[in-house]
Enzyme design. Structure first.
Site, PDB file in Angstrom:
ATOM      1  N   LYS B 117      85.151  48.649  40.865  1.00  0.00           N
ATOM      2  CA  LYS B 117      85.049  47.710  41.838  1.00  0.00           C
ATOM      3  C   LYS B 117      84.003  47.886  42.865  1.00  0.00           C
ATOM      4  O   LYS B 117      83.343  46.903  43.197  1.00  0.00           O
ATOM      5  CB  LYS B 117      86.550  48.055  42.778  1.00  0.00           C
ATOM      6  CG  LYS B 117      87.449  47.036  42.743  1.00  0.00           C
ATOM      7  CD  LYS B 117      88.910  47.166  43.687  1.00  0.00           C
ATOM      8  CE  LYS B 117      89.309  45.963  44.178  1.00  0.00           C
ATOM      9  NZ  LYS B 117      90.081  45.121  43.470  1.00  0.00           N
ATOM     10  N   GLY B 165      97.367  49.250  45.078  1.00  0.00           N
ATOM     11  CA  GLY B 165      98.527  48.256  44.774  1.00  0.00           C
ATOM     12  C   GLY B 165      99.086  48.017  45.865  1.00  0.00           C
ATOM     13  O   GLY B 165     100.402  47.540  45.920  1.00  0.00           O
ATOM     14  N   LYS B 202      88.061  42.299  55.825  1.00  0.00           N
ATOM     15  CA  LYS B 202      88.658  41.470  56.714  1.00  0.00           C
ATOM     16  C   LYS B 202      89.903  40.902  55.969  1.00  0.00           C
ATOM     17  O   LYS B 202      89.759  40.873  54.629  1.00  0.00           O
ATOM     18  CB  LYS B 202      87.502  40.378  56.772  1.00  0.00           C
ATOM     19  CG  LYS B 202      87.949  38.879  57.394  1.00  0.00           C
ATOM     20  CD  LYS B 202      86.882  38.043  57.201  1.00  0.00           C
ATOM     21  CE  LYS B 202      87.181  36.730  58.193  1.00  0.00           C
ATOM     22  NZ  LYS B 202      87.289  36.910  59.497  1.00  0.00           N
ATOM     23  N   LYS B 237      99.869  34.569  38.033  1.00  0.00           N
ATOM     24  CA  LYS B 237      99.486  33.145  37.971  1.00  0.00           C
ATOM     25  C   LYS B 237     100.690  32.320  37.148  1.00  0.00           C
ATOM     26  O   LYS B 237     100.961  32.659  36.326  1.00  0.00           O
ATOM     27  CB  LYS B 237      98.340  32.754  37.551  1.00  0.00           C
ATOM     28  CG  LYS B 237      97.280  33.391  38.269  1.00  0.00           C
ATOM     29  CD  LYS B 237      95.910  33.652  37.514  1.00  0.00           C
ATOM     30  CE  LYS B 237      94.865  34.265  38.299  1.00  0.00           C
ATOM     31  NZ  LYS B 237      93.714  34.540  37.322  1.00  0.00           N
ATOM     32  N   GLU B 275      86.390  35.815  40.173  1.00  0.00           N
ATOM     33  CA  GLU B 275      87.471  35.491  40.989  1.00  0.00           C
ATOM     34  C   GLU B 275      87.100  35.739  42.516  1.00  0.00           C
ATOM     35  O   GLU B 275      86.226  36.788  42.906  1.00  0.00           O
ATOM     36  CB  GLU B 275      88.740  36.540  40.758  1.00  0.00           C
ATOM     37  CG  GLU B 275      89.115  36.223  39.506  1.00  0.00           C
ATOM     38  CD  GLU B 275      90.703  36.965  39.266  1.00  0.00           C
ATOM     39  OE1 GLU B 275      91.398  36.811  38.294  1.00  0.00           O
ATOM     40  OE2 GLU B 275      91.019  38.071  40.078  1.00  0.00           O
ATOM     41  N   ASN B 291      86.499  39.410  35.705  1.00  0.00           N
ATOM     42  CA  ASN B 291      87.262  39.585  34.468  1.00  0.00           C
ATOM     43  C   ASN B 291      86.332  39.286  33.343  1.00  0.00           C
ATOM     44  O   ASN B 291      85.675  38.128  33.113  1.00  0.00           O
ATOM     45  CB  ASN B 291      88.363  38.594  34.169  1.00  0.00           C
ATOM     46  CG  ASN B 291      89.381  38.835  35.642  1.00  0.00           C
ATOM     47  OD1 ASN B 291      89.659  40.205  35.798  1.00  0.00           O
ATOM     48  ND2 ASN B 291      90.099  38.148  36.045  1.00  0.00           N
ATOM     49  N   ARG B 293      86.422  38.829  29.958  1.00  0.00           N
ATOM     50  CA  ARG B 293      87.132  38.370  28.860  1.00  0.00           C
ATOM     51  C   ARG B 293      87.376  36.938  28.815  1.00  0.00           C
ATOM     52  O   ARG B 293      87.203  36.181  29.993  1.00  0.00           O
ATOM     53  CB  ARG B 293      88.399  39.338  28.598  1.00  0.00           C
ATOM     54  CG  ARG B 293      89.068  39.282  29.898  1.00  0.00           C
ATOM     55  CD  ARG B 293      90.549  39.804  30.143  1.00  0.00           C
ATOM     56  NE  ARG B 293      91.101  39.891  31.477  1.00  0.00           N
ATOM     57  CZ  ARG B 293      91.876  39.045  31.856  1.00  0.00           C
ATOM     58  NH1 ARG B 293      91.882  37.854  31.518  1.00  0.00           N
ATOM     59  NH2 ARG B 293      92.125  39.292  33.125  1.00  0.00           N
TER      60      ARG B 293
END
Lengths: 78, 453
Positions: B117, B165, B202, B237, B275, B291, B293
């Protein structure tokens, strides 16, 4: 014949809540009705397997991470 | 070196999708499968199939040695990882390369860099891609938190460095709230994680999830426009569209160009997705992650560009350069995808495997159904619940929604419960028609509009 606890669902059987935690129950442990004895993972969803009868666990009939069918015996109650 | 024989290290609908792409390129296919997938559609379609182990994914689809051995035994020269499983595992990509095989995807270095990240955020910032504004590091005092919040702008999230998480997050709308929450958050984080350090980000309320499809050949990169995937349940999704009706042309240009800039700056190879969060109120977008892939929802991008993304990623892996320039890629109409899952939407989306009875798939030029189903097939309980993806295209969004409603009515899957009724309800929803949605929209909507059984 000893009483048994069966899997309510087809899927993957787990004996512990997560890989680094202890087993829900071990051989020789007493179980009461409603006690969680393991999990069955069905399509990425974890379902608790609860004892529908009381007794003492004689033996586990399915290993951790073993594929199980609906109705398959998981535990012999001694 | 063009690929001659491709091993598919995945299952389900994406394995079927990869086999079709390989067949179109005259590449032989080997389907690696678990014992539970011996009668899967992918196994039936592939030229060869290899049993790699027991049903549990950790003993089969996640087992690098078994996959490499299967490739060796069958003489495959490349491995396609699909999505999920080992697709974003840098060590696996490295092991494939070390075995002298081609990994269909980016280099292990790129996977590992973009999978971290902090490193991904740094790469984005270096490429001039906006990221979610936040504190530069750990906040030591209330005063530091107040200064950071004034710079970032309220509302802000206070996050525990050791959390994850969604745990250890507090939201402050004002400086007064912030002062109270910082000390509370610190003691809670100390108690919960043994580490009281905090940082700040934010909060974008009612954000949309917008993602940009890119293709790179290691040097150059292009985008295939964006997708909007704001309708989510439990972060999964449910309904995806391309393009996003929330963006105007200038915003589309800006977000897609930023994605290409990042892909170029890291020398990206293969198909990838960046994303973003998009804030309707300000028109700002913020990069979250990349991502590395192919994604589940890639077909909507294919439908609006005419590009076969899976074929292109295989060609690139085989050493070809990009076959199109950005100017060649033209946005045509609108596309929607609904994920059809083996879940009961009237019973808290309880998943349930079963045996497929009658299967009727709507046929029209503007309809596509990517699936693992055939009549008589028994869905194993060991993997995810995705049965197929119903995809439509139309000249505009309103027509695409209408065509989706018709296609859903024409899709019959007997033998188990599916999420078709959820999608039928969404296709009639005024908010969906107006595109008045965001990532937190679907769950409250389901509370208010339960799907009847």
């Amino acid at each position: 014949m000893a009483e048994q606890i069966v899997s309510p669902l087809p899927g993957t059987f787990y004996r512990k809540p997560s890989p680094d935690e202890p087993n829900f129950k071990n051989e020789g442990d007493a179980v009461a009705v409603g006690d969680v004895i393991g999990l069955v993972e069905v399509m990425k969803t974890f379902n608790e397997v609860k004892a529908d009868k009381a007794g003492t666990i004689g033996s586990f009939l399915a290993d951790n991470e073993e594929p199980v069918m609906a109705g398959q015996p998981l535990v012999d109650l001694g | 070196m063009a690929i001659k024989k491709l091993l598919i290290a995945n299952r389900g609908e994406i394995a079927v999708r990869i086999i079709r792409a390989a067949q179109a390129l005259n590449i032989a296919t080997v389907q690696a499968h678990s014992m539970a997938d011996a009668d899967s559609l992918a196994v039936k379609m592939a030229d060869e199939a290899v049993n790699i182990g027991p049903p549990h994914a950790a003993k089969s689809y996640l087992k690098a040695e078994a996959l490499l051995q299967a490739a060796k035994d069958t003489g495959a020269d490349a491995i396609h990882p699909g999505y999920g499983f080992l697709s974003e595992n840098a060590a696996f990509a490295q092991a494939v390369e070390d075995a002298g095989l081609i990994f269909v995807g980016p280099s292990p270095e790129t996977i590992s860099r973009l999978g971290d990240k902090a490193a991904a955020r740094a790469a984005a910032e270096a490429a001039g891609v906006p990221t979610v504004p936040g504190s530069a590091g750990v906040l030591e005092t209330v005063e530091e938190a107040r200064e950071a919040a004034e710079r970032i702008g309220f509302p802000v999230m206070i996050k525990a460095s050791a959390g994850g998480g969604g745990r250890g997050i507090k939201i402050a709308d004002t400086a007064d709230e912030l002062a109270k929450l910082v000390s509370q958050a610190r003691s809670e984080a100390q108690a919960a994680f043994g580490d009281g350090s905090l940082y700040m980000e934010k909060l974008v309320r009612n954000a949309r999830h917008i993602e940009v499809q890119v293709l790179g050949d290691g040097t150059d990169a292009v985008h295939c426009f964006e997708r909007e995937c704001s309708l989510q349940r439990r972060r999964q999704k449910v309904w995806e569209e391309a393009p996003s009706a929330a963006l105007d042309d200038a915003q589309r240009q800006a977000i897609c160009t930023s994605a290409v800039n990042l892909a170029r700056s890291v020398g990206y190879r293969g198909a990838g997705t960046l994303e973003y969060l998009f804030d309707d109120a300000s028109g700002e977008f913020y990069f979250i992650e990349m991502n590395t892939r192919i994604q589940v929802e890639h077909p909507v991008s294919e439908m609006i560009t005419g590009i076969d993304l899976v074929q292109e990623m295989i060609r690139i892996a085989g050493g070809e350069k990009l076959r199109m320039t950005q100017d060649d890629i033209v946005l045509d109409g609108h596309s929607i995808e609904c994920r059809i899952n083996a879940e009961d939407p009237s019973n808290n989306f309880m998943p349930g495997p079963g045996t497929i009875g009658r299967l009727v798939v709507p046929t029209a030029d503007h309809v596509r159904f990517d699936t693992l189903l055939y009549e008589g097939y028994t869905i194993p309980p060991f993997y995810d619940s995705l049965l197929g993806k119903l995809i439509v295209h139309g000249p505009d969004r309103a027509t695409a929604i209408k065509r989706m409603a018709e296609a859903l009515d024409g899709l019959t899957i007997e033998g188990l419960k599916t999420t078709i009724p959820l999608h039928q309800a969404l296709a009639q929803s005024p908010d969906v028609m107006k595109n008045a949605i965001h990532t937190q929209y679907l769950e409250p909507w389901l509370e208010a509009n339960p799907i009847p059984s």
